[in-house]
Every structure is written in structure tokens, then in C-alpha cells.
Design an enzyme around this catalytic site. Structure first.
Site, mmCIF file in Angstrom:
data_model
loop_
_atom_site.group_PDB
_atom_site.id
_atom_site.type_symbol
_atom_site.label_atom_id
_atom_site.label_comp_id
_atom_site.label_asym_id
_atom_site.label_seq_id
_atom_site.Cartn_x
_atom_site.Cartn_y
_atom_site.Cartn_z
ATOM 1 N N THR A 27 0.834 -1.198 0.000
ATOM 2 C CA THR A 27 0.000 0.000 0.000
ATOM 3 C C THR A 27 0.871 1.251 0.000
ATOM 4 O O THR A 27 2.039 1.219 0.382
ATOM 5 C CB THR A 27 -0.946 0.022 1.209
ATOM 6 N N GLY A 28 0.285 2.345 -0.442
ATOM 7 C CA GLY A 28 1.039 3.593 -0.501
ATOM 8 C C GLY A 28 2.230 3.513 -1.423
ATOM 9 O O GLY A 28 3.298 4.045 -1.126
ATOM 10 N N ALA A 29 2.044 2.877 -2.581
ATOM 11 C CA ALA A 29 3.170 2.634 -3.504
ATOM 12 C C ALA A 29 2.966 3.371 -4.816
ATOM 13 O O ALA A 29 3.362 2.884 -5.874
ATOM 14 C CB ALA A 29 3.323 1.136 -3.756
ATOM 15 N N TYR A 192 -0.162 12.011 14.174
ATOM 16 C CA TYR A 192 0.572 10.981 13.441
ATOM 17 C C TYR A 192 1.348 10.088 14.400
ATOM 18 O O TYR A 192 1.315 8.852 14.298
ATOM 19 C CB TYR A 192 1.516 11.664 12.452
#
Length: 281
Positions: A27-29, A192
Site C-alpha cells: 500500500t502507498g506505492a 501521526y
């Protein structure tokens, strides 16, 4: 209980394609300057079929901007160590709790029906503040993306593995944290840091829950990595705090993540591993 036999000489020799025949969702690629892209390239180079998740609207809103998904996929495909291994991609807004089941299913089907490796690399950038400025909306936004979606992805992944008769051992979940528990913490990014800390805290519990399914669970803290988000004097100040005099690059944590996906790391689970290059906080 009998001891397992020692490996043979042949088994000790390193396989140049240790992930041949396995499949991975990263993910987040969606951006070539990011860690997710570097992880996807490493996994592909090790022989795995790879599905790249992206959320272009998020990157497009950031100072670094978004890449075209087809260009990212082409670059990962060029790194393939196993000719013919599938490389696919697709979007998902993981702030939506219903998105995780569809993403896992779509990735598995694109890779031949089975999903062996889940690398949960995505995170929300921005929308954060100090203790004085953080508010409920910031906390909720980071919870939804940085923590809730990761746990729900792990849940959907585990269910998919349980429903796949040929899954066997060799399952891997790798999550990403950010060194918020190390000296100094992250006082400028309270939301975060809080949500990434939750992933570090749940690592051992998830590892125990998934051990009987042949899945290891580990979390990587990549430390400061040059993903194009900082420039100028601030960039140089961070570089000076590394013994080597330069930032970590995306491929530095990617090598660790890829190794954790191999059989060589089969005995490592429930760990939060710092990959910070000696960074002095």
C-alpha cells in the site's frame, strides 16, 4: 518435542529469487520517490508478483505531487526477477472502512487468487499539529488512515488466507511506524505519532493472533528517509545527524522489508525493528 534437522548445504545457499511464486500487496506505492515504491521494486526483484495500491488525490495535494500510476507500474515491472510474474495496481481511499475488503480481494485476484505478503506502508501526511493545535478532526483523520485501515487490512488479509487452501506457511504482514517512541518523539506531529505508536504497540498481539496461520507480523521504523519532503537548511541539518552524513534513501528500509518477507526471516515475528542508519536524535 524433536528438534528440527539442520539445513543441508544446498539449503544454505542463497536463492537469488527467494520470493519466486509468492504474491504481495504494497500500500502507498504510488510515487517513485516513496518507500512503498522501493519496497515493491525489491519484492518484484526477488521474484514476487506485486500489486501496488495508490491514492493519487492524497499525493497530488502534497508539495511533492503525484506520479502517473502507469509509469510507476512500468518501473516496478522493469525490476522483475521472475519473467511473467504479475504486476498490477489500483486505487483505494483507505479512510473508507469498507475499502479494505475490496482492496485485498482485488489484489489477490489480480495476482492469481492468493495473497502471501501484506506491506501496509500508506499513511496520511499533513493535517496534524502540536499539542496546542491538534484537534479532534486531526486525530480522527490520522486514526482512520494510519491505524484503523491497517488493522482492517490485516483482518481482511487473514480472512483471505484462511479461505485459500493453498496458502500454507510463508504469510507475512509488515507495518510501518516512525520512531515516535525513541528519544525526542514527534512533538510537531501529535496525531501521526499517536496513531503510528498504536501500530508498534499492537505488533506483538497481531503476531500471536496470526502465528497459527503461518503468518509473521513485524513493524519497521525506517527513520528519516529522503522521500522529497524536505529541502534546504532543514534537509542538511537532518543529514548531519547521521554518522554517514546523508539521509536514508527509500531502498534502505525496502531491503529490510523485503528480507522480512523471505523464508530467511521466518523465525522473526512480533518485532518493531529500527532501520535508522545510526541517526542521532
Amino acid at each position: 518435542m524433536p528438534r528440527l534437522p539442520s539445513p543441508t548445504a544446498g539449503e544454505l545457499r542463497r536463492d537469488p529469487l527467494p520470493l519466486r511464486g509468492r504474491t504481495a500487496l504494497v500500500t502507498g506505492a504510488g510515487r517513485r520517490g516513496g518507500i512503498g515504491y522501493a519496497v515493491a521494486r525489491r519484492l518484484a526483484a526477488y521474484g514476487a508478483g506485486v500489486y501496488l495500491h495508490h491514492h493519487v488525490p492524497h499525493d497530488a495535494a502534497m508539495p511533492w505531487g503525484a506520479d502517473r500510476p502507469e509509469e510507476v507500474v512500468a518501473a516496478v515491472r522493469a525490476a522483475l526477477g521472475e519473467p511473467g510474474a504479475p504486476v498490477a495496481d489500483g486505487p483505494a481511499d483507505l479512510s473508507d472502512p469498507s475499502a479494505r475488503e475490496q482492496l485485498i480481494a482485488t489484489a489477490a485476484e489480480a495476482l492469481g487468487g492468493r495473497l502471501d505478503i501484506l506491506v501496509a506502508n500508506h499513511a496520511l501526511s499533513g493535517s496534524d499539529g502540536t499539542l496546542d493545535t491538534v484537534d479532534a478532526a486531526m486525530l480522527d483523520a490520522h486514526w482512520a488512515v494510519d491505524t484503523r485501515s491497517v488493522l482492517l487490512l490485516a483482518q481482511a488479509y487473514a480472512r483471505r488466507r484462511a479461505a485459500t487452501p493453498a496458502a500454507g506457511t510463508g504469510g507475512r504482514v509488515v507495518m510501518m511506524t516512525s520512531g515516535q517512541d525513541i528519544a525526542g518523539g514527534m512533538p510537531e506531529e501529535i496525531a501521526y505519532a499517536l496513531q503510528k505508536g498504536a501500530l508498534a504497540s499492537i505488533t506483538r498481539s497481531l503476531a500471536t493472533a496470526l502465528a497459527e496461520r503461518g503468518v509473521t507480523v513485524n513493524t519497521v521504523n525506517p527513520g528519516p528517509v529522503d522521500t522529497d519532503y524536505l529541502t534546504g537548511d532543514a534537509y542538511e541539518a537532518v543529514a548531519a545527524r547521521f554518522p554517514a552524513g546523508h539521509w536514508g534513501m527509500p531502498d534502505d528500509p525496502a531491503r529490510l522489508v523485503a528480507w522480512l518477507a523471505t523464508d530467511e526471516a521466518a523465525w522473526i515475528t512480533g518485532q518493531v525493528i529500527d532501520s535508522e542508519g545510526g541517526f542521532r536524535r
